[in-house]
Design a protein around this motif. Structure first.
Motif, PDB file in Angstrom:
ATOM      1  N   VAL A   5       0.842  -1.199   0.000  1.00 25.78           N
ATOM      2  CA  VAL A   5       0.000   0.000   0.000  1.00 25.78           C
ATOM      3  C   VAL A   5       0.876   1.249   0.000  1.00 25.78           C
ATOM      4  N   VAL A  28      -5.279   8.988  -1.825  1.00 24.85           N
ATOM      5  CA  VAL A  28      -5.758   7.638  -1.536  1.00 24.85           C
ATOM      6  C   VAL A  28      -4.588   6.742  -1.162  1.00 24.85           C
ATOM      7  N   TRP A  30      -3.424   2.991  -1.847  1.00 27.41           N
ATOM      8  CA  TRP A  30      -3.768   1.991  -2.853  1.00 27.41           C
ATOM      9  C   TRP A  30      -2.622   1.013  -3.001  1.00 27.41           C
ATOM     10  N   ASN A  31      -2.958  -0.242  -3.223  1.00 26.42           N
ATOM     11  CA  ASN A  31      -1.930  -1.272  -3.376  1.00 26.42           C
ATOM     12  C   ASN A  31      -1.458  -1.414  -4.823  1.00 26.42           C
ATOM     13  N   SER A  34      -5.404  -3.870  -6.866  1.00 28.85           N
ATOM     14  CA  SER A  34      -6.854  -3.924  -6.942  1.00 28.85           C
ATOM     15  C   SER A  34      -7.333  -2.829  -7.898  1.00 28.85           C
ATOM     16  N   TYR A  36      -8.875   0.351  -9.234  1.00 27.27           N
ATOM     17  CA  TYR A  36      -9.213   1.693  -8.754  1.00 27.27           C
ATOM     18  C   TYR A  36      -9.221   2.619  -9.959  1.00 27.27           C
TER      19      TYR A  36
END
Length: 63
Positions: A5, A28, A30-31, A34, A36
């Motif tokens: 992340v 944000v 975010w990894n 996933s 987005y």
């Protein structure tokens, strides 16, 4: 997965009202794996150092 992340700034790729191209509208975590999608007229830039807080302007190449 949590190890991957990172912080990202969400900025405008199209000007809107008084917000120019590059204006940071959100941040944000975010990894990068996933799904987005930031939305129409918006893009992400990795920003782990928090150089682009909301309200700042990210210098987009060519602008």
């Amino acid at each position: 997965m949590a190890d991957n992340v990172q912080a990202y700034a969400v900025y405008r790729t199209l000007a809107f009202a008084d917000q120019p191209i590059g204006y940071v509208v959100n941040r944000v975590l975010w990894n990068g794996q996933s799904e987005y999608i930031p939305g129409a007229g918006l893009e992400l830039v990795s920003d782990p150092a928090n150089a682009y807080p909301i309200g700042s302007v990210y210098q987009v190449n060519g602008t």
